[in-house]
Design a protein around this motif. Sequence first.
Motif, PDB file in Angstrom:
ATOM      1  N   PHE A 136     -21.901  47.258 -20.501  1.00 44.55           N
ATOM      2  CA  PHE A 136     -20.468  46.955 -20.512  1.00 44.55           C
ATOM      3  C   PHE A 136     -20.170  45.711 -19.695  1.00 44.55           C
ATOM      4  O   PHE A 136     -19.259  44.958 -19.990  1.00 44.55           O
ATOM      5  N   MET A 194     -20.917  42.658 -21.807  1.00 45.47           N
ATOM      6  CA  MET A 194     -19.855  42.443 -22.796  1.00 45.47           C
ATOM      7  C   MET A 194     -18.505  42.254 -22.114  1.00 45.47           C
ATOM      8  O   MET A 194     -17.518  41.980 -22.789  1.00 45.47           O
ATOM      9  N   LEU A 202     -16.671  44.653 -20.749  1.00 47.04           N
ATOM     10  CA  LEU A 202     -15.800  45.724 -21.237  1.00 47.04           C
ATOM     11  C   LEU A 202     -15.591  46.783 -20.168  1.00 47.04           C
ATOM     12  O   LEU A 202     -15.191  47.897 -20.465  1.00 47.04           O
ATOM     13  N   ARG A 239     -17.741  37.377 -28.124  1.00 45.99           N
ATOM     14  CA  ARG A 239     -17.840  38.771 -28.538  1.00 45.99           C
ATOM     15  C   ARG A 239     -17.733  38.881 -30.049  1.00 45.99           C
ATOM     16  O   ARG A 239     -16.786  38.415 -30.658  1.00 45.99           O
ATOM     17  N   MET A 292     -21.832  44.716 -29.936  1.00 45.66           N
ATOM     18  CA  MET A 292     -22.263  45.963 -29.344  1.00 45.66           C
ATOM     19  C   MET A 292     -21.952  47.099 -30.305  1.00 45.66           C
ATOM     20  O   MET A 292     -20.930  47.095 -30.973  1.00 45.66           O
TER      21      MET A 292
END
Lengths: 340, 542
Positions: free
Chosen positions: B52, B55, B57, B88, B94
């Motif tokens: 995460f 990314m 996130l 992204r 992902m």
Amino acid sequence: MRGIAGRAGRRFVSSLPALFGVLVFTFLLMRVLPGDPAIFFASGPNAGQAEIEDIRRRMGLDKPVPEQLLLYLKDIGTGNLGRSMTTGQPVLNDLRNRLPASLELTFCALLIALVLAVPLGILAALRPGSVVDHAVRLLCTLGVCVPTFVSGLLLIYVLYYLLGIAPDPTGRIDIFASQPPEVTGFLLVDAAIAGDWEAWWAAASQLVLPACTMALFVLAPLARMTRASMLAVLTSDFIRTGEALGLSRRRVILVYALRNALLPVITIMGIVFSTMLGANVLVEKVFSWPGVASYALDALLSSDYAPVQGFVLLMASIFVLVNLVVDLLYGLADPRVSIG
Amino acid sequence: MSALLEVEDLRVEFGTRHGVVEALKGVTLSVAAGETLGIVGESGSGKSVTAFCVMRLLERAGRISGGRIRFRGEDITRAGRRVLAPLRGAAMSMIFQNPRAALNPIRPVGLQIADVIRAHEAVSAREARERALALLEAVRIREPVRRLEAYPHELSGGMCQRVMIAMAIACEPSLLIADEPTTGLDVTTQKAVMELLAETTARRGMAMVLITHDLGLAAQYCGRIAVMEQGRVVEEAVPDRLFGAPGHPYTQRLVAASPRRDSTVAGLVGESEPRAVVPTGRRLLEVAGLRKEFGGVAAVEGVSFHLDAGESLGLVGESGSGKSTISRLVCRLLDPTAGSIRFEGEEIGAIPAGRFHGSPWRKDIQIVFQDHGESLNPRFSAFDCIADPLRRLLGMREGAQLRAQAEDCAARVGLPGELLGRFPHQLSGGQKARVGIARAIAPGPRLLVLDEPTAALDVSVQAVVLHLLDRLRREEGLAYLFVSHDLNVVRMMCERTIVLQAGRVVEEGRSEALFAAPRAGYTRELLAAIPHFEPQGEPVPG
């Protein structure tokens, strides 16, 4: 699509017993309440016993209650809701004349409430705990805890008395304006059909204050619901997917989050609508709005059975209808509902 | 090869009610272009947090407190949305665990794929649709034209994950992070999805980071594996070396605790083999012609089996095979549509499930559920959870005797007495599992139905719980009906095994024989789909 229609049909049929129950319950309740309509509608305080008996016979009140109930049900079956003693008109006519006024007011109020509540709810959910969130919470709390007659009077005081922006807050249209020819009973629609924009404006400006008063009252449930369901949706996995795959913030919030978050709001909307239509009698009273709620209140105060029973039946039917519409909307908005 | 992704001494903190918790304590990793890196570890090891972070996130409470993340040489540790959004989906993507929840439930999947394409490229809606169709074909979804309009709830879990993969590779990213992509899917589906992932990344030259708790899966699909424990990478090596000769003690324990083709329950926790249970031969449960319909569709059809006192019988099969339905029928939480269930020679199938709690058999047949958190009353302390069946089924009154009995149950499952006052949310997964087992053995049952009792647990906890269950059975002479999707676990725990497919018995036999030489094609398929980390299937030395 057929699944949704079938479901709506089943829901309608299953609500019929409830409607019947409402009918019987209201009927009995009216008989139990104190007050004798015959005395109320007699010519004066010194009307003779004979006159009162005569009225009672004419109204069918001399018969035993079960028989009255059967007669009443028979009348309902033939579409006869009885006659109002106050206005002297058949209840059906009275309701038909007054319902558009209530509906127009309620629809406008709901529209205003939604237009305010949904963006406020979204803003609050995007920044929980922020100043915006607290401001929205304060506004909602004020909306709920200030009674409608107080907020209505406040609006009148400020906008009509102090600032003079709003028109005289009585009735649906300025008495000096020309009434558009009646087609639907909704003044805004009728005026637009007739192309009479002066009348449209007159009606709209009369509508703004009561509609805002009502909207303020139901702002809270709608905004809080939007906020809560938006908060829940924003933490769900598919929002994370949208973020992870680079969708724009606007798309994630409006298309992915909001559409999912609005599903529970639709349900609340149905409840709010029914409540506004029947229960906001105070707004109608404050603004002398010729709607069904104030009509029913007047009838109740004078023990006039037929209009009250007619009104309750109307409200119950509208409640069923609104629930059906909500069901249909829900079915359209959420593909998961149509199965099972 | 230059590194595509470099993570350097990454530190992450989470602000919680009990102060700041450090989730990552200096993680260093690198992924080269086209390479597949596996990250393995148990829950709380920080493997998902690392992903995460890359990314970006992380949830609101999480904060990168130190270290650096470089992607294609560019430092993105503190990059804002403007830098990240174009990356992204287009440069790094992902995919997640629980694919159905990862898709928007009220938007057709074709549109969701198109959304990703249109977020990164200026193409028309029509063109995006065409490409979505091609992608669905590429991830081998049958009838792709029809599936474009499908909603996630109309697709199976495996298909949802394929759609998710289609979305993730739509814009040809150079890095794909797969976070437990097949957890919760059946083994055969897992195999299909993993092969699709491996093939797709190889063909498109994408690098992949595979995050998993399953060592076998990592061994089979990754070129290099990093083992994480408590926010640190403790060991990193190629699979053969890592599993052949694990260096770090944690890796050794993890490898030992993972069930393999040849492992034993005692071996998982590093003990010597206890002697085999001698079945008594006394018939305890006899099920004949069992049938259960849900809405006119048969979920279980003509199932017959028997279970002796002290014996353990395994039920295996994929989702929809009817194994959970059978377990609920046997422990009388569901009413059968047809067939008989005889316990100790008495027909108990005729007692309505709604009234079975009042039957004298209730205390003899108890169940241990899969989700130990959800199956405990959140307002009951551990003591109340265990004492409740004693009060209700044995009619014990409040007092010293009840207390002693409950404490005894807790002791038998190895639950420390001082934990009895705690509520479920204050207990760890393994402790909750122990409470669930203690509750089930409290009224002194003769048959225990175990419905995936370790599916939600980490391997090291699973090893301990399996060992506990095995010991309980030997010591107390319980009979087990053991339901699991994990064939290795069933082989270790059960003397006999029944393989189910679509509500019917496919094969039945003694466990060793059945797993060594499966007769039915379906059993062979299931066994072949299990990922394993022994090189060429040989037992790991040491």
